[in-house]
Design an enzyme around this catalytic site. Structure first.
Site, short mmCIF file in Angstrom:
data_model
loop_
_atom_site.label_atom_id
_atom_site.label_comp_id
_atom_site.label_asym_id
_atom_site.label_seq_id
_atom_site.Cartn_x
_atom_site.Cartn_y
_atom_site.Cartn_z
CG PHE A 102 -37.18 17.56 18.03
CD1 PHE A 102 -37.10 18.94 17.58
CD2 PHE A 102 -37.33 17.62 19.54
CE1 PHE A 102 -36.94 19.97 18.49
CE2 PHE A 102 -37.31 18.50 20.51
CZ PHE A 102 -37.07 19.81 19.80
CD GLN A 103 -34.03 18.62 22.01
OE1 GLN A 103 -34.40 18.13 22.80
NE2 GLN A 103 -33.78 20.15 22.18
CD GLU A 116 -27.45 22.01 27.46
OE1 GLU A 116 -26.88 22.98 27.02
OE2 GLU A 116 -28.41 21.50 27.26
CE LYS A 143 -38.72 10.49 26.84
NZ LYS A 143 -39.61 11.68 26.31
CG MET A 146 -1.91 35.06 25.34
SD MET A 146 -0.14 35.70 26.20
CE MET A 146 -0.48 34.77 27.53
#
Lengths: 566, 163
Positions: A112-113, A50, A162, A475
């Protein structure tokens, strides 16, 4: 007609003329993905992580001025986007991130999630919303696009539970939007603009210092017109590159920590600074006390009032859209506008600083990274979109690739996010399918989003990856060499993959280039013979190469370390 | 310097956390914060007591204005204004202290709003300094509990903060 929340989401995207969305499906967004499946106006690019979806949407926006869109699921889908959102926020990139959320009746129950998306993203968005009623969905998405693209742009998150995407509702997309709490200023204050013009007339040692704001407001052309009329030197910040043609005589290079000798000196010893869409950040002016030692007048044009007088006191603040304000300034500069004759002497001084040739470097038996950038510039005729990661290679690209056009230099300036280069290339190619895209990276950065090689295969993104491989986190190593008595703590990367084989494993073309004389032929081959392939060019470069000039942390702009000093 | 910032903000969930988050993220002080809906239920009014140099205050107001939900911001302490704070204080009130507490409450124009055999709850309003001196004026050992609202304030006369 009643349609589902999920269909509303897609219809809104269509109304906003969004033609591509970068995303990754999951439980909470299944309805939306189903609605996406049933149409073909909005294309979806399936990433492998993502974070890359958000970076790609971000680059889509940086390279095109359109609002980039990402779509992810709840919980880990959201937490994975945070780096990408923060990156866009720091560079003021307009973007809308649609996130799934657990059903509203589960929110707060550690479902969940589930995660507190609005809470987690709040400090790194311009604004965010949690949609609580399907009736508000279309209006909320309209607001999100409006807020993202207007004023000082930025990312906006819309969190959609949802159950909302399953509920049915009439769809009507608002034509326009009025918000009593959000009315960004566009036009600058005329009185202030007049004052500014007067100061520009009196300036004897002027400099025009511009940043990302010029690019965001599409003001590159007006800036060039103004600069030519004034005959003032122009310097760009890292984010501002391309806002003024780098091959123009009046361009003195990038300024700041790795700015040119002439740009930093001209900035420091100027008597008038015309700052445009830039914010005097710590990487630009070095130690603010040292910077404040010189007396000068500062005119600052910025759309965000909070950027004005934040780090440097400003004499003439002008709040407004850069393009509109420059337009006003040009109108006010009558035909007989004359730059002060002393500016000619100032140019003599600048040319003297310029003659130090502070970007000069010494060739070695190894490939010098600067050399690769020079050759990349030649081979692509300076026309490529260059995305970069973060580190030495980023500075080399900024210093040696002369950007003449805006929106060609795509990098993470504010947040300094390693790993953006490859997904940025994907975003650019969705906005400009026929463009030449070079991703300048290092063996450290590229591995932070390497999985996107798979996405590039799926959609045939012919990115040319320029991997400046020194086996070091360059760097970090440079700072350790200079300020930590060469104690190279954790900056040496062992067990690097065979990048050629890795590229091939993903179905791409891999090349390993170890000799200076092979640099140009390899680049030419990549951009001609393999025009339509992703080519991973692993350049084994001089491990000791450092970025100069350099203003050490806490030092003043003129206290540069030059390559010739060592 | 002490400043009282008044904010009109959309009465949306999460608005408070946006303001509080801004202060903590940018390292500004919040000495007290009060918030409640106004006569227009779609708007909340927030009063923040803060401190900082002029430069910091300029940034605070600019940053607050940048929040999308914020409709208006005013630094009340820039001009004439009145400010008040409410305190409820529960004290032990037995024996000779019972009479003394009553007297102190009267002197400070407080009201006793709850009485038991052994305790009083005194309600007091005023500027923060007045509430502080009440606390300083009574025997600390007798204080059982205090609760204060934090400052709220309003401009004098024609100074009006409205949409």
């Amino acid at each position: 007609m009643m349609i589902s929340g999920a269909e509303i989401v897609i219809r809104c995207l269509q109304e906003e003329k969004v033609d591509c969305v970068f995303g990754y499906p999951g439980g909470s967004v299944l309805h939306i993905y189903d609605a996406l499946f049933k149409q073909d106006q909005v294309k979806h690019i399936l990433v492998r992580h993502e974070q890359a979806a958000v970076h790609a949407a971000d680059a889509f926006s940086r390279s095109s001025q359109k609002v980039g869109v990402a779509l992810v699921t709840s919980g880990p889908g959201v937490t994975n986007t945070v780096t990408g959102i923060a990156t866009a926020y720091m560079d003021s990139i307009p973007m809308v991130v649609l996130t799934g959320q657990v059903p509203s009746f589960y929110i707060g129950q550690d479902a969940f999630q589930e995660c507190d998306t609005v809470g987690i993203t709040r400090p790194c968005v311009k604004h965010n919303f949690l949609v609580k009623d399907v009736k508000d969905l279309a209006l909320t998405i309209k607001k999100a696009f409006h807020i993202a693209a207007t004023g000082r742009p930025g990312p906006v998150v819309v969190d959609i539970p949802k159950d909302i995407t399953a509920q049915m509702c009439e769809f009507e997309y608002p034509k326009s939007i009025q918000m009593r709490s959000y009315n960004p200023v566009v036009k600058g204050h005329l009185g202030q603009i007049k004052k500014a013009v007067q100061i520009l007339k009196e300036a004897k040692r002027p400099i025009i210092y511009t940043g990302g704001g010029v690019i965001l407001s599409d003001a590159a052309q007006k800036l060039t017109e103004l600069a030519h009329k004034l005959n003032f030197p122009v310097t760009n910040t890292l984010m501002g590159l391309g806002g003024y043609p780098a091959t123009d005589r009046q361009f003195v290079g990038m300024l700041g920590m790795h700015g040119t000798f002439e740009a930093n000196n001209a900035m420091h010893y100027s008597d008038v600074i015309l700052a445009i869409g830039a914010r005097f950040d710590d990487r630009v002016i070095g130690n603010p006390e040292h910077f404040g030692e010189e007396k000068r007048r500062v005119i600052h044009i910025d759309i965000d009032p909070s950027s004005i007088s934040k780090r440097v006191k400003v004499d003439v603040p002008i709040v407004g859209n850069v393009n509109d304000v420059l337009d006003e300034i040009l109108k006010l500069m009558d035909a007989d506008f004359k730059t002060d004759p002393d500016v000619a002497n100032w140019w003599k001084q600048i040319d003297e600083w310029r003659s130090r040739d502070s970007l000069r470097y010494t060739q070695s038996e190894h490939i010098m990274p600067q050399f690769v950038m020079e050759k990349l510039y030649e081979v692509t005729n300076g026309e490529a979109f260059v995305t970069s990661d973060v580190g030495q290679h980023q500075m080399f690209a900024a210093q040696y690739y002369k950007f003449d056009k805006p929106r060609r230099w795509i990098n993470s300036g504010g947040l300094g996010t390693m790993g953006v280069g490859l997904p940025y290339g994907m975003g650019v190619l969705m906005a400009h399918p026929d463009a030449q895209v070079a991703c300048v990276t290092g063996e450290g950065s590229i591995q932070m989003c390497i999985q996107e090689l798979s996405t590039c295969k799926q959609y045939g993104f012919p990115i040319k990856i320029i991997n400046l491989n020194n086996g070091m986190l360059g760097m970090v190593r440079q700072w350790q060499e200079m300020f930590y008595s060469k104690r190279y703590s954790q900056s040496y990367v062992t067990s690097l993959p065979d990048f050629v084989k890795l590229a091939e494993a993903y179905g791409h073309v891999g090349m390993k280039i170890e000799k200076p004389e092979d640099v140009e032929p390899a680049l030419r081959k990549a951009f001609t013979e393999h025009k339509n392939d992703l080519v991973f060019m692993d350049f084994i470069i001089d491990p000791g190469a450092n970025v100069f000039p350099m203003v050490a942390a806490g030092k003043g702009l003129t206290e540069m370390i030059l390559a010739e000093d060592l | 310097m002490r400043h009282i910032i008044s904010i009109l903000i959309e009465n949306e969930s999460g608005a408070l956390s946006r303001v509080a988050g801004l202060f903590s993220a940018r390292g500004y002080n919040i000495e007290s914060l009060t918030v409640a809906p106004t006569e227009d239920p779609s708007l909340s009014r927030m009063t923040i007591l803060t401190s900082g140099s002029d430069e910091v205050l300029e940034q605070i107001t600019k940053q607050l204005n940048k929040l999308i939900d914020v409709v208006k911001v005013v630094d009340l302490s820039e001009a004439a204004h009145v400010e008040r704070e409410l305190m409820l204080i529960k004290v032990r009130a037995t024996g000779k202290d019972r009479e003394e507490m009553k007297r102190m409450a009267d002197i400070f124009r407080g009201r006793i709003i709850d009485v038991t055999e052994a305790t009083y709850v005194i309600e007091l309003t005023g500027a923060g300094a007045k509430l502080d001196s009440f606390i300083a004026g009574i025997d600390a050992g007798l204080i059982l509990e205090t609760v204060r609202t934090g400052v709220c304030g309003i401009g004098r006369g024609d100074r009006i903060l409205k949409v």
